[in-house]
Design a protein around this motif. Structure first.
Motif, PDB file in Angstrom:
ATOM      1  N   TYR A  18       0.839  -1.194   0.000  1.00 18.55           N
ATOM      2  CA  TYR A  18       0.000   0.000   0.000  1.00 18.55           C
ATOM      3  C   TYR A  18       0.876   1.246   0.000  1.00 18.55           C
ATOM      4  O   TYR A  18       1.785   1.386   0.818  1.00 18.55           O
ATOM      5  N   ARG A  76      -3.152  -4.343  -2.470  1.00 18.61           N
ATOM      6  CA  ARG A  76      -3.127  -5.614  -3.202  1.00 18.61           C
ATOM      7  C   ARG A  76      -3.291  -6.747  -2.195  1.00 18.61           C
ATOM      8  O   ARG A  76      -2.550  -6.835  -1.223  1.00 18.61           O
ATOM      9  N   GLN A  77      -4.282  -7.595  -2.432  1.00 18.65           N
ATOM     10  CA  GLN A  77      -4.583  -8.625  -1.454  1.00 18.65           C
ATOM     11  C   GLN A  77      -5.043  -9.897  -2.152  1.00 18.65           C
ATOM     12  O   GLN A  77      -5.580  -9.865  -3.260  1.00 18.65           O
ATOM     13  N   MET A 111      -6.335 -12.571  -6.974  1.00 19.05           N
ATOM     14  CA  MET A 111      -5.906 -11.227  -6.647  1.00 19.05           C
ATOM     15  C   MET A 111      -7.086 -10.264  -6.700  1.00 19.05           C
ATOM     16  O   MET A 111      -7.917 -10.325  -7.599  1.00 19.05           O
ATOM     17  N   HIS A 112      -7.178  -9.374  -5.690  1.00 18.73           N
ATOM     18  CA  HIS A 112      -8.126  -8.275  -5.781  1.00 18.73           C
ATOM     19  C   HIS A 112      -7.526  -7.065  -5.074  1.00 18.73           C
ATOM     20  O   HIS A 112      -6.475  -7.146  -4.434  1.00 18.73           O
ATOM     21  N   TYR A 113      -8.174  -5.918  -5.238  1.00 20.79           N
ATOM     22  CA  TYR A 113      -7.628  -4.653  -4.760  1.00 20.79           C
ATOM     23  C   TYR A 113      -8.658  -3.936  -3.905  1.00 20.79           C
ATOM     24  O   TYR A 113      -9.835  -3.851  -4.271  1.00 20.79           O
TER      25      TYR A 113
END
Length: 358
Positions: A248, A302-303, A318-320
């Motif tokens: 982040y 980013r997670q 992956m998602h944001y």
């Protein structure tokens, strides 16, 4: 992957395991004595594997009606021009030799091959001649020294099976998405770090082997592969150690102002803001957390999120998020039970049937 095994019969000439370095004399004798012209025309499968050939005998071209030629497990470093005379050849098996990108005839792209197995050779790149084989349905180049997949791979418009396992490939070209009939894609045992989202456009894909690579996440678009029945992921970082690192960067003042305008629905028009700021505001991405009304522009978290397939298999995607404090609740459904409705069961059946993580 091995090619089809040829059965003994009138149309099969089996010269395997003769242990000869040069089969020219053997074929010469067969051509002139034991195999008359009519008999040679009847031979559809010629098996020359497990010898010690260094050169493909030119007499092979006298078998004008060959459909299958197996020259695997020899010592071949070059295929001569005479192979081009086999105009009816559909299957060429040449695995476990010493062939490389300089070993094939320049005009090989004019052949009508449907199956080509060059696994276990010394190729460092896929020759341009192979990219011209538009009738090719099966291509095997496993166990070579390939470092990449050329963009021209989408020239193989008939391709259904692509085996490139056991190489040094680092990336998957988006052009693979242009292969309309690709059903089986094997990219295991390489050095691939990511999967392009375009791969989700290969709607015909039924099996995808990505085990033993360097993958840390999958794109969420892969959920669109509704016909996928098998996904092999074992031996990747995303399996052996789930990646949960948050990255982040604090938002700029511009982004903070933009987030405030978008999240609060503050109206703006061409008279209030210059064009570059209006364009910037139009680039806002909504936070995927259904309980969050926030947006983000350049700064996001980013997670890895785990999503259920078929109510059983957990896939890391992956998602944001818009901020570290905005944690998206698990959206995966509970495991399937006997009380699941038929609609839910049929929907699950259309999803992935096997995800090989172990």
């Amino acid at each position: 992957m091995d090619g089809p095994e040829a059965a003994e019969g009138d149309n099969v000439l089996n010269l395997c395991r003769l242990g000869l370095e040069n089969l020219s004399q053997e074929l010469e004798n067969l051509s002139m004595e034991q195999v008359a012209e009519d008999r040679r025309k009847e031979v559809h499968q010629l098996l020359l594997s497990h010898n010690r050939m260094m050169v493909l005998p030119p007499q092979v071209a006298t078998f004008s009606n060959l459909l299958l030629l197996d020259i695997s497990n020899n010592n071949l470093a070059y295929l001569g021009e005479h192979i081009l005379g086999l105009t009816k050849l559909r299957t060429l098996l040449a695995k476990n030799n010493r062939l490389d990108e300089f070993s094939l005839p320049k005009e090989m792209g004019s052949m009508k091959l449907e199956v080509l197995n060059l696994s276990g050779n010394h190729f460092e790149e896929i020759p341009s001649q192979i990219m011209q084989l538009q009738t090719l349905k099966t291509l095997s180049l496993g166990g070579n020294r390939l470092k990449g997949i050329p963009e021209e791979i989408d020239n193989l418009i008939s391709l259904e099976f692509l085996y490139l396992g056991g190489n040094f490939i680092t990336s998957i070209p988006p052009e693979l998405a242009n292969l309309p009939y690709l059903s089986y894609l094997v990219l295991c045992d390489n050095r691939i770090q990511s999967v392009p989202p375009q791969l989700a456009q290969v709607y015909s894909l039924r099996s995808l082997s990505l085990h033993n690579n360097l993958l840390t996440y999958l794109p969420r678009e892969i959920l669109s592969l509704v016909h996928l029945q098998e996904l092999s992921l074992r031996g990747n970082p995303l399996v052996v150690r789930f990646v949960r690192d948050l990255t982040y960067t604090p938002p700029s003042l511009l982004e903070l102002a933009g987030r405030t305008i978008k999240s609060r629905g503050i109206p703006y028009g061409p008279w209030e803001l210059p064009e570059n700021l209006r364009m910037y505001l139009d680039l806002a991405s909504k936070c995927p957390n259904p309980k969050c009304s926030g947006v983000y522009f350049d700064s996001c978290v980013r997670q890895i999120k785990f999503v259920d397939f078929c109510g059983k298999y957990r896939l890391p995607l992956m998602h944001y998020l818009c901020s570290p404090e905005c944690s998206s609740p698990c959206c995966s459904a509970s495991h399937s039970s006997e009380s699941d409705s038929e609609d839910e069961a049929s929907a699950a059946a259309r999803r992935m049937q096997k995800v090989l993580l172990g």
